[in-house]
Scaffold this motif. Structure first.
Motif, PDB file in Angstrom:
ATOM      1  N   LYS A  76       1.703   6.488  -1.813  1.00 40.46           N
ATOM      2  CA  LYS A  76       0.922   5.293  -2.089  1.00 40.46           C
ATOM      3  C   LYS A  76       1.609   4.475  -3.181  1.00 40.46           C
ATOM      4  O   LYS A  76       2.138   5.024  -4.149  1.00 40.46           O
ATOM      5  CB  LYS A  76      -0.494   5.663  -2.520  1.00 40.46           C
ATOM      6  N   THR A  77       1.584   3.161  -3.012  1.00 39.47           N
ATOM      7  CA  THR A  77       2.207   2.289  -3.996  1.00 39.47           C
ATOM      8  C   THR A  77       1.464   2.328  -5.323  1.00 39.47           C
ATOM      9  O   THR A  77       2.078   2.281  -6.389  1.00 39.47           O
ATOM     10  CB  THR A  77       2.249   0.839  -3.471  1.00 39.47           C
ATOM     11  N   LYS A  78       0.126   2.413  -5.267  1.00 34.18           N
ATOM     12  CA  LYS A  78      -0.710   2.358  -6.480  1.00 34.18           C
ATOM     13  C   LYS A  78      -0.324   1.139  -7.314  1.00 34.18           C
ATOM     14  O   LYS A  78      -0.041   1.232  -8.515  1.00 34.18           O
ATOM     15  CB  LYS A  78      -0.567   3.647  -7.293  1.00 34.18           C
ATOM     16  N   ALA A  79      -0.322  -0.009  -6.636  1.00 34.41           N
ATOM     17  CA  ALA A  79       0.224  -1.224  -7.228  1.00 34.41           C
ATOM     18  C   ALA A  79      -0.507  -1.652  -8.500  1.00 34.41           C
ATOM     19  O   ALA A  79       0.076  -2.291  -9.375  1.00 34.41           O
ATOM     20  CB  ALA A  79       0.178  -2.353  -6.202  1.00 34.41           C
ATOM     21  N   SER A  80      -1.778  -1.299  -8.625  1.00 39.46           N
ATOM     22  CA  SER A  80      -2.541  -1.706  -9.803  1.00 39.46           C
ATOM     23  C   SER A  80      -2.266  -0.806 -11.011  1.00 39.46           C
ATOM     24  O   SER A  80      -2.690  -1.118 -12.128  1.00 39.46           O
ATOM     25  CB  SER A  80      -4.041  -1.695  -9.491  1.00 39.46           C
ATOM     26  N   GLU A  81      -1.555   0.293 -10.793  1.00 43.63           N
ATOM     27  CA  GLU A  81      -1.246   1.214 -11.883  1.00 43.63           C
ATOM     28  C   GLU A  81       0.155   0.937 -12.430  1.00 43.63           C
ATOM     29  O   GLU A  81       1.037   0.486 -11.697  1.00 43.63           O
ATOM     30  CB  GLU A  81      -1.343   2.659 -11.392  1.00 43.63           C
ATOM     31  N   THR A 107       0.810  -1.219   0.000  1.00 41.55           N
ATOM     32  CA  THR A 107       0.000   0.000   0.000  1.00 41.55           C
ATOM     33  C   THR A 107       0.843   1.269   0.000  1.00 41.55           C
ATOM     34  O   THR A 107       0.382   2.315  -0.449  1.00 41.55           O
ATOM     35  CB  THR A 107      -0.931   0.039   1.230  1.00 41.55           C
ATOM     36  N   GLN A 108       2.079   1.182   0.517  1.00 41.58           N
ATOM     37  CA  GLN A 108       2.919   2.370   0.608  1.00 41.58           C
ATOM     38  C   GLN A 108       4.343   2.069   0.154  1.00 41.58           C
ATOM     39  O   GLN A 108       4.864   0.972   0.370  1.00 41.58           O
ATOM     40  CB  GLN A 108       2.973   2.890   2.046  1.00 41.58           C
ATOM     41  N   ALA A 133       5.356   1.551 -11.399  1.00 49.02           N
ATOM     42  CA  ALA A 133       5.721   1.614  -9.979  1.00 49.02           C
ATOM     43  C   ALA A 133       7.176   2.040  -9.822  1.00 49.02           C
ATOM     44  O   ALA A 133       7.524   2.750  -8.865  1.00 49.02           O
ATOM     45  CB  ALA A 133       5.497   0.255  -9.330  1.00 49.02           C
ATOM     46  N   ARG A 142       7.491   5.830  -9.911  1.00 44.14           N
ATOM     47  CA  ARG A 142       7.071   6.454  -8.660  1.00 44.14           C
ATOM     48  C   ARG A 142       8.150   6.293  -7.583  1.00 44.14           C
ATOM     49  O   ARG A 142       8.406   7.212  -6.799  1.00 44.14           O
ATOM     50  CB  ARG A 142       5.745   5.849  -8.193  1.00 44.14           C
ATOM     51  N   ASN A 167       2.064  -7.627  -4.747  1.00 41.31           N
ATOM     52  CA  ASN A 167       1.156  -6.560  -5.141  1.00 41.31           C
ATOM     53  C   ASN A 167       1.568  -5.828  -6.416  1.00 41.31           C
ATOM     54  O   ASN A 167       0.714  -5.248  -7.087  1.00 41.31           O
ATOM     55  CB  ASN A 167       1.025  -5.556  -3.992  1.00 41.31           C
ATOM     56  N   ILE A 168       2.839  -5.824  -6.743  1.00 35.21           N
ATOM     57  CA  ILE A 168       3.299  -5.112  -7.944  1.00 35.21           C
ATOM     58  C   ILE A 168       3.525  -6.155  -9.032  1.00 35.21           C
ATOM     59  O   ILE A 168       4.608  -6.731  -9.165  1.00 35.21           O
ATOM     60  CB  ILE A 168       4.570  -4.290  -7.666  1.00 35.21           C
TER      61      ILE A 168
END
Length: 312
Positions: A33-38, A12-13, A41, A44, A82-83
């Motif tokens: 925020k990780t924004k893992a679904s975007e 998440t982070q 990575a 970022r 998650n990534i």
């Protein structure tokens, strides 16, 4: 004076902190925020590192803590839960190309154990067993002040040791692993199966109850919930007895949310452990401690790993 950038790559982070050699507290840190679904990575993360990079540009090395299988020798993330785009991902090569400094990485459970050895509950110990008991069960092992990594960096997957052949299915796809009994997920599965079979309980039959909800029900005297934690503690004792026989540590440190359940888990753990060690000498002087570093274990573990690498 040595300066290190530490990274904690979470689902998440993403966190980054800068440490000076003579200070435990970071001189600066930032999280996003990780924004893992975007996608992107990595982009970022690189921007995050740039944001905390010292203005004088002096950094001796970068260290990173990452969930999932990691090869610390090659710096490749095999995959992280998650990534999804980071599969067989040459992490350290990417960062060294961008920042021009040595970069190191290891699994988050390994580095949490290393952090507790260097900065936390296991300070002063030379042989350390660390277990995080949460959604899953992870581990780290320190032997003679060195982190046990293995030939491919895959050592100390302690949650995936078999404690009952043909036992319940683990999230990894194998059966009977410690994680399938003693993790929050294992506790939840046991309760769900028992409720489905018609067991009486104060718990809600219409949903999957969390490990925390089960612990709260146990504190109210719910027999099924108490049994779930007793079973988790029993098999945790089986696993730790095995680990004592293999590693003979002077301290066992427990982290993770399930380990915060106190006597509910640990009464049966201690009884099981005592019953299963092959000689009481394994328990003489053995310290059992709770992890001290909390959310900072990833950052501090990455720092500790980097310092060890630079000193070697």
């Amino acid at each position: 004076m040595r300066t290190i950038v530490s990274l904690d790559i979470g689902g998440t982070q993403l966190r980054a902190a800068v440490y000076r050699q003579d200070q435990q507290e970071p001189i600066t840190q930032k999280r996003i925020k990780t924004k893992a679904s975007e996608p992107d990575a990595l982009g970022r993360l690189l921007k995050l590192i740039e944001d905390v990079f010292p203005r004088d540009g002096h950094v001796d090395a970068i260290g990173a803590s990452c969930p999932g299988p990691v090869d610390p020798h090659t710096g490749v993330i095999m995959f992280t839960p998650n990534i999804k785009e980071w599969r067989d991902f040459p992490f350290t090569t990417k960062l060294m190309k961008n920042f021009g400094v040595p970069t190191f990485i290891d699994n988050d459970a390994n580095l949490a154990g290393l952090a507790e050895w260097k900065f936390g509950a296991a300070r002063g110990h030379h042989h350390v067993l660390y277990l995080t008991v949460s959604t899953g069960v992870g581990g780290g092992v320190i032997i003679n002040d060195r982190l046990l990594q293995g030939s491919h960096g895959l050592a100390a997957e302690l949650g995936h040791t078999t404690v009952q052949a043909d036992g319940p299915l683990c999230g990894c796809g194998q059966r009977g692993h410690l994680e399938s009994f003693s993790s929050g997920t294992g506790i939840e599965r046991f309760v769900a199966d028992q409720l489905k079979a018609g067991r009486e309980s104060v718990l809600d039959r219409a949903k999957r109850n969390s490990a925390h909800e089960i612990s709260e029900a146990a504190k109210q005297g719910d027999a099924l919930s108490i049994e779930a934690y007793q079973i988790a503690g029993k098999y945790l004792g089986v696993g730790v007895a095995n680990f004592l026989h293999v590693f003979n540590p002077s301290i066992v440190v427990f982290g993770g949310g399930v380990s915060q359940s106190g006597p509910l888990l640990f009464d049966s753990f201690h009884a099981s452990l005592k019953e299963r060690v092959i000689h009481p000498r394994y328990l003489e002087g053995l310290a059992i401690a709770r992890a001290e570093l909390g959310d900072d274990s990833g950052l501090l573990g990455a720092r500790a790993l980097t310092e060890l690498k630079l000193d070697s």
